[in-house]
Design an enzyme around this catalytic site. Structure first.
Site, PDB file in Angstrom:
ATOM      1  N   CYS A   1      -7.291  -9.483  -4.448  1.00  0.00           N
ATOM      2  CA  CYS A   1      -7.377 -10.167  -5.734  1.00  0.00           C
ATOM      3  C   CYS A   1      -8.478 -11.233  -5.710  1.00  0.00           C
ATOM      4  O   CYS A   1      -9.647 -10.894  -5.764  1.00  0.00           O
ATOM      5  CB  CYS A   1      -6.020 -10.750  -6.124  1.00  0.00           C
ATOM      6  SG  CYS A   1      -5.934 -11.196  -7.886  1.00  0.00           S
TER       7      CYS A   1
ATOM      8  N   HIS B   1      -2.261  -7.017  -4.972  1.00  0.00           N
ATOM      9  CA  HIS B   1      -1.642  -7.845  -3.932  1.00  0.00           C
ATOM     10  C   HIS B   1      -0.681  -7.027  -3.053  1.00  0.00           C
ATOM     11  O   HIS B   1       0.530  -7.074  -3.269  1.00  0.00           O
ATOM     12  CB  HIS B   1      -0.826  -8.972  -4.579  1.00  0.00           C
ATOM     13  CG  HIS B   1      -1.615  -9.996  -5.306  1.00  0.00           C
ATOM     14  ND1 HIS B   1      -2.005 -11.182  -4.748  1.00  0.00           N
ATOM     15  CD2 HIS B   1      -2.080 -10.030  -6.581  1.00  0.00           C
ATOM     16  CE1 HIS B   1      -2.669 -11.909  -5.632  1.00  0.00           C
ATOM     17  NE2 HIS B   1      -2.733 -11.220  -6.752  1.00  0.00           N
TER      18      HIS B   1
ATOM     19  N   GLU C   1       0.321  -7.782  -0.211  1.00  0.00           N
ATOM     20  CA  GLU C   1       1.143  -8.726   0.552  1.00  0.00           C
ATOM     21  C   GLU C   1       2.440  -9.095  -0.173  1.00  0.00           C
ATOM     22  O   GLU C   1       3.357  -9.670   0.432  1.00  0.00           O
ATOM     23  CB  GLU C   1       0.337  -9.997   0.856  1.00  0.00           C
ATOM     24  CG  GLU C   1       0.074 -10.916  -0.310  1.00  0.00           C
ATOM     25  CD  GLU C   1      -1.115 -10.532  -1.170  1.00  0.00           C
ATOM     26  OE1 GLU C   1      -1.502 -11.344  -2.037  1.00  0.00           O
ATOM     27  OE2 GLU C   1      -1.659  -9.411  -0.999  1.00  0.00           O
TER      28      GLU C   1
END
Length: 201
Positions: free
Chosen positions: A78, A177, A179
């Protein structure tokens, strides 16, 4: 193998956790001397203008650019994608980036925070089916240079066809994202990139 996470702002803890689960040593990087101790770097999601300003304040902008030029593997998610781009649209005039991937990205291309969404994205080189991608005030890639491989595009909806995952040499970037999802496949893909780059370093 030590992989650093740029810990100026953003999803630092989540990336550190995903890297640890991918069987590598992960540590935060806030200062130039900490950068010298890592084999690779992750640039997290967050706010790219803030990250740019803090990179200058903490004396990390030029050292990271030099490590990238010297072949250090870097992954940006991002805001990290924006920080790796050579050209940023809709950024502040004084916004700096690490100038790694020859691409033009547009900040907040999908809209504001309220326009955040999730979508399935197929990523070249990552097995196991589509990746459940989370987009939060995400950029997209409008143009890439001849050495950039497009790994993933939005499959459907108003943004169908937009580029959201790319790779150039040892540099990897996604507009989403990973994560935040618990799916470690993107991180493990990057870890393998770092392993393959190790003999060259």
């Amino acid at each position: 193998m030590n992989i650093g996470v740029l810990a100026l702002q953003g999803d630092v803890r989540e990336h550190l956790s995903a890297l640890a689960e991918s069987d590598v040593l992960a540590r935060p990087v806030r200062r130039p001397e900490e950068l010298t101790d890592v084999d690779a770097l992750v640039i997290p999601g967050g706010e790219s203008t803030t990250m740019s300003n803090l990179a200058i304040t903490f004396g990390l902008l030029d050292p990271i650019r030099k490590r990238i030029a010297d072949g250090m593997p870097v992954y940006g998610s991002c805001a990290g994608m924006i920080m790796l781009a050579t050209t940023v649209l809709d950024g502040r005039p004084d916004q700096e980036s690490f100038q790694g991937i020859e691409m033009t990205v547009r900040r907040n291309a999908f809209g504001r925070q309220v326009d955040s969404f999730e979508a399935a994205v197929g990523i070249e080189g990552i097995e196991g089916g589509d990746f459940h991608a989370v987009f939060i005030r995400a950029p997209w890639v409008e143009q890439v240079g001849p050495d950039v491989r497009v790994l993933g595009r939005v499959a459907s909806g108003p943004a169908a066809g937009r580029i959201v995952a790319v790779r150039q040499g040892n540099l990897l970037a996604t507009a989403f994202h990973p994560e935040l999802t618990g799916d470690l496949r993107v991180h493990r893909y990057f870890v393998e990139m770092v392993r393959q780059a190790a003999p060259a370093r």
